[in-house]
Design a protein around this motif. Structure first.
Motif, short mmCIF file in Angstrom:
data_model
loop_
_atom_site.label_atom_id
_atom_site.label_comp_id
_atom_site.label_asym_id
_atom_site.label_seq_id
_atom_site.Cartn_x
_atom_site.Cartn_y
_atom_site.Cartn_z
N LEU A 5 34.89 99.48 -54.59
CA LEU A 5 36.28 99.19 -54.93
C LEU A 5 36.38 98.49 -56.27
O LEU A 5 37.27 98.79 -57.08
N ALA A 6 35.47 97.55 -56.53
CA ALA A 6 35.50 96.82 -57.79
C ALA A 6 35.22 97.75 -58.97
O ALA A 6 35.77 97.58 -60.06
N ALA A 7 34.36 98.75 -58.74
CA ALA A 7 34.00 99.67 -59.82
C ALA A 7 35.17 100.55 -60.25
O ALA A 7 35.17 101.10 -61.35
N ARG A 8 36.17 100.70 -59.39
CA ARG A 8 37.32 101.53 -59.75
C ARG A 8 38.14 100.91 -60.88
O ARG A 8 38.73 101.62 -61.69
N GLY A 9 38.20 99.60 -60.88
CA GLY A 9 38.96 98.93 -61.93
C GLY A 9 40.46 99.06 -61.77
O GLY A 9 41.21 98.81 -62.72
N VAL A 13 44.81 99.53 -52.01
CA VAL A 13 45.46 99.07 -50.79
C VAL A 13 44.36 98.81 -49.77
O VAL A 13 43.68 99.73 -49.31
N LEU A 14 44.18 97.53 -49.43
CA LEU A 14 43.07 97.13 -48.58
C LEU A 14 43.11 97.83 -47.23
O LEU A 14 42.08 98.26 -46.71
N ARG A 15 44.29 97.98 -46.65
CA ARG A 15 44.40 98.59 -45.33
C ARG A 15 43.84 100.01 -45.36
O ARG A 15 43.13 100.42 -44.42
N ASP A 16 44.16 100.77 -46.39
CA ASP A 16 43.69 102.16 -46.47
C ASP A 16 42.17 102.22 -46.58
O ASP A 16 41.52 103.10 -45.97
N THR A 156 41.58 94.18 -40.45
CA THR A 156 42.58 93.88 -41.48
C THR A 156 43.12 92.47 -41.31
O THR A 156 43.26 91.72 -42.29
N ALA A 157 43.43 92.07 -40.09
CA ALA A 157 43.96 90.73 -39.83
C ALA A 157 42.93 89.66 -40.16
O ALA A 157 43.26 88.61 -40.74
N LEU A 158 41.66 89.91 -39.83
CA LEU A 158 40.61 88.94 -40.12
C LEU A 158 40.47 88.72 -41.62
O LEU A 158 40.42 87.57 -42.09
N LEU A 159 40.40 89.79 -42.39
CA LEU A 159 40.28 89.66 -43.85
C LEU A 159 41.51 88.99 -44.44
O LEU A 159 41.41 88.18 -45.37
N GLY A 160 42.68 89.33 -43.89
CA GLY A 160 43.90 88.71 -44.38
C GLY A 160 43.91 87.21 -44.16
O GLY A 160 44.29 86.43 -45.05
N GLU A 161 43.48 86.76 -42.97
CA GLU A 161 43.44 85.33 -42.66
C GLU A 161 42.41 84.60 -43.52
O GLU A 161 42.66 83.51 -44.03
#
Length: 248
Positions: A5-9, A13-16, A156-161
């Motif tokens: 994801l970081a390489a995309r620059g 959307v994290l959920r996707d 998703t909820a865990l990463l969000g928290e």
């Protein structure tokens, strides 16, 4: 995942991304499926997205509707899973996918292996009733739907928290714990995950805050009493026990 994801620059959307990663993981854990190239995975991903979207649409089976699109996608997924079943059956030299065969006792790697072995050990009469191909494939698809949606919600909820302002120390603790599991090149397994006490505590707290099963029905028979928050409910009555809301 994070390095890609970081390489995309670009903004993502994290959920996707979690949904796609989760689908890959579940396909491998449940069915032993690994994808040789991105094109193979993208086909399954698009079909699975259309199929799950159709679960919550008006059931109009006419051309152009999301429901029809979902039905067609589901048939392609079933064909994909049936092919995987046949591939697994051939590993046991069971080309008829029905002859009784005795296998050495060994740990099962995934659900498809368990189904193939169970079917081969079952008497022919019971096999066609309880383990016919249509029933097996439908249940495999249901298993994929159930595991994908619930696990994706929790992840998703865990990463969000963990990334909320004020939870920086919690995020650092989880990262340190995960790094310790990778120490000396070790692979993370179900066994050593039990040692990640703080991470497991974060997962449990996330499930408490964001339960994927919002409520569970319960039938209270006549003569029985149910107590909750100091209140007594007398049967007979149908109840809905809510985990996502608090009523006082």
């Amino acid at each position: 995942m994070w390095q890609q994801l970081a390489a995309r620059g670009t903004e993502v959307v994290l959920r996707d991304e979690i949904r796609k990663t989760q689908l890959r993981v579940m396909a491998e854990l449940l069915f032993g499926i690994t994808f040789e190239n991105d094109a193979d995975f993208e086909r399954l991903d698009m079909d699975f997205e259309d199929e799950t979207a159709a679960l919550f649409t008006i059931p109009l089976n006419i051309p152009g509707t999301a429901f029809r699109k979902g039905l067609q996608a589901a048939e392609r997924i079933r064909a994909f899973l049936l092919e995987r079943l046949h591939q697994e059956a051939s590993r046991f030299n069971d080309e008829s996918f029905g002859s009784k065969q005795t296998f050495e006792s060994r740990p099962l790697r995934n659900a498809i292996e368990a189904i193939v072995e169970s079917r081969a050990k079952t008497e022919p009469e019971a096999r066609e009733q309880a383990l016919n191909e249509e029933l097996m494939v439908n249940n495999l698809l249901l298993l994929l739907e159930a595991s994908q949606g619930t696990t994706m919600l929790a992840t998703t909820a865990l990463l969000g928290e963990l990334h909320k302002p004020g939870n920086e120390e919690s995020l650092r603790k989880v990262r340190r714990e995960v790094d310790s599991l990778h120490r000396d090149g070790h692979t993370i397994t179900c066994g050593n995950l039990h040692d990640a006490e703080y991470m497991n505590a974060c997962v449990n707290e996330t499930l408490r805050l964001y339960p994927f099963a919002g409520a569970v029905p319960k039938i209270l028979p006549a003569g029985e009493t149910f107590e909750v928050l100091g209140k007594h409910i007398q049967g007979p009555i149908d109840m809905l026990l809510s985990f996502s809301h608090t009523f006082t």
